[in-house]
Scaffold this motif. Structure first.
Motif, PDB file in Angstrom:
ATOM      1  N   PRO A  73       0.811  -1.224   0.000  1.00  0.00           N
ATOM      2  CA  PRO A  73       0.000   0.000   0.000  1.00  0.00           C
ATOM      3  C   PRO A  73       0.845   1.275   0.000  1.00  0.00           C
ATOM      4  N   THR A  74       2.014   1.231   0.639  1.00  0.00           N
ATOM      5  CA  THR A  74       2.891   2.409   0.652  1.00  0.00           C
ATOM      6  C   THR A  74       3.333   2.762  -0.766  1.00  0.00           C
ATOM      7  N   ILE A  75       3.629   1.742  -1.568  1.00  0.00           N
ATOM      8  CA  ILE A  75       4.049   1.979  -2.951  1.00  0.00           C
ATOM      9  C   ILE A  75       2.923   2.640  -3.740  1.00  0.00           C
ATOM     10  N   ARG A  76       1.700   2.120  -3.596  1.00  0.00           N
ATOM     11  CA  ARG A  76       0.571   2.698  -4.327  1.00  0.00           C
ATOM     12  C   ARG A  76       0.285   4.124  -3.862  1.00  0.00           C
ATOM     13  N   ILE A  77       0.395   4.350  -2.549  1.00  0.00           N
ATOM     14  CA  ILE A  77       0.147   5.699  -2.008  1.00  0.00           C
ATOM     15  C   ILE A  77       1.209   6.677  -2.500  1.00  0.00           C
TER      16      ILE A  77
END
Length: 493
Positions: A73-77
């Motif tokens: 999720p950090t990558i997508r955010i």
């Protein structure tokens, strides 16, 4: 092999010493791999020398081994926020990353085959640096790299230790590290170029330009959109299963269990079943539409029955027809909203329920989870409440994470639930015998409602997006919810 050996010598990875009288000497081994570009063409042929770390003993040859990696999720955010601000996202690759890490233990390794020192053929390598294959190598590399970043002014994110942040006056730079793959974005391109050059002097690093492929995920970009997909990886799974020429279907799951007979032969043997399921779990990084089906099949890896192989074959046939599907990241507001749902007592054997929840940042789906609950719920409301507590915890984490990106989400996050009893229970301060066994979850959710961290809102079952993550659906409803999750081919994204 010669290039790899030269790199090892350049780094001063070892020194040759006589074999120790007492103490183990690890073996060494060459491994070979063909690396491909995102379009399937051959990028290069890579040889790597690895130590046989399976011979290491805990407490003697190594101590701690844990090394954080970036959460997905950090990558997508990061991509979502970079797109919102029109920032460039650069991609860096560290060559022989593990060789940059110093080791504290005394470790001996045999000389690499084909490159033995003719003057000292019986000597062994006393390692000065971490090398691939050592149990402690990932941790030592992470420690070495992040220590350097902290020295030049970066700070760890409190929500994800793999995200490092540099705030100085109006300068904002964000660096995300996943082993030896690095993403870099920020509001000053010149400062980022200076930082890249600085890191190149310290580490053997390649600037791959704007992000186009990360962790095997293809990143197609336009000025106002990113599109994340794993088409080649999905194709490789079909090749392993020998279903690359199969006919496609429109639904990954059976809405009712398929008929089976004891004399039916399984579609895949147990070893191949496990291999395919493991690969499909990685495919769900960009394909939440198959998350429920993969989760359901993963629960039978220890002993898959014929019916499970039939269900897996249908899932693969669905993937065949949706190879081009992926996850779009689009520019919109940075408002969070979460959908939480549960399917009560859905497991026919254990009677445990399935939780499903997903979170959007603006119009972009950034996080989703499918999980069988740990305990048996005694009512539909209880199963929904357990899912709601998990969704709340995940939402709070995302809210803290975007705060590290200087996004202050002041208003409460809207959390949508389709069970009116669960909503009433969350807002009702009365505890009684029928709810005391979930009192901790109750207090947790209620506290965050009172603190205005979240706002619990009702939603009709028809509009509940998390429904696709908790149960098999009829094809028409499955396609409707898949579209609402924004999953589809790039042309329609």
């Amino acid at each position: 092999m010669a290039d790899e050996f030269f790199a090892l010598q350049k780094q001063g990875t070892w020194e040759l010493v006589p074999p120790p009288i007492s103490g183990s000497v690890l073996g060494s081994k060459w491994t070979y791999r063909t690396k491909y570009n995102s379009d399937g063409s051959v990028a290069r042929f890579k040889a790597r020398l690895v130590a046989q770390g399976n011979q290491q003993e805990f407490g003697l040859d190594y101590q701690e081994t844990f090394s954080p990696v970036a959460k997905l999720p950090t990558i997508r955010i990061l991509f979502t926020i970079a797109l919102f601000h029109s920032w460039n996202v650069h991609q860096l690759d560290v060559s022989n990353a593990f060789l940059h890490g110093d080791i504290n233990e005394t470790v001996y390794m045999r000389q690499p085959k084909g490159f033995e020192d003719s003057a000292q053929p019986t000597h062994v390598c006393r390692l000065r640096k971490a090398i691939y294959g050592l149990r402690q190598a990932p941790r030592q590399w992470y420690t070495t790299f992040t220590t350097y970043l902290l020295q030049i002014g970066f700070q760890h994110s409190q929500s994800d230790p793999s995200l490092l942040i540099l705030h100085r006056d109006k300068l904002q730079i964000y660096l995300l590290v996943y082993v030896d793959d690095i993403l870099l974005t920020g509001n000053d391109n010149n400062k980022m170029k200076e930082l890249i050059e600085h890191m190149k002097h310290k580490f053997t690093m390649k600037d791959l330009g704007l992000a186009h492929q990360f962790l095997g995920i293809k990143i197609a970009s336009t000025p106002d959109k990113y599109f994340l997909s794993q088409t080649n990886y999905a194709n490789s799974i079909l090749q392993i299963a020998e279903l690359h020429k199969c006919n496609s279907v429109a639904n990954p799951s059976f809405s009712k269990p398929p008929d089976q007979h004891s004399e039916d032969a399984p579609c895949f043997d147990e070893l191949l079943y496990r291999k395919i399921i493991g690969s499909l779990q990685y495919l769900t990084l960009t394909r939440p539409d198959i998350a429920y089906a993969v989760n359901a099949l993963s629960q039978h890896m220890h002993k898959p029955e014929v019916v499970h192989t039939v269900m897996l074959k249908k899932l693969l046939r669905y993937i065949k027809g949706t190879l081009e599907f992926g996850l779009p990241i689009s520019r919109s507001s940075l408002q969070l909203r979460t959908y939480s749902d549960a399917d009560w007592a859905s497991d026919p054997v254990t009677r445990k329920s399935t939780s499903g929840f997903c979170t959007f940042l603006g119009d972009t789906l950034v996080s989703w989870t499918v999980k069988k609950q740990n305990t048996v719920s005694r009512s539909y409301t209880e199963s929904e409440y357990r899912a709601l507590a998990s969704a709340t915890a995940d939402t709070i984490w995302i809210k803290r994470l975007i705060k590290d990106f200087s996004i202050d989400h002041k208003q409460p996050v809207d959390v949508f639930c389709d069970n009116t009893s669960t909503i009433a229970l969350a807002n009702n301060p009365v505890f009684h015998a029928r709810t005391k066994h979930i009192e901790i979850d109750q207090r947790f959710v209620r506290e965050h409602i009172l603190n205005n961290t979240i706002r619990l809102l009702p939603i009709s079952t028809v509009d509940q997006l998390a429904d696709i993550l908790t149960k098999p659906l009829a094809t028409a409803r499955f396609k409707l919810l898949r579209n609402k999750l924004t999953i589809g081919p790039r042309s329609s994204a």
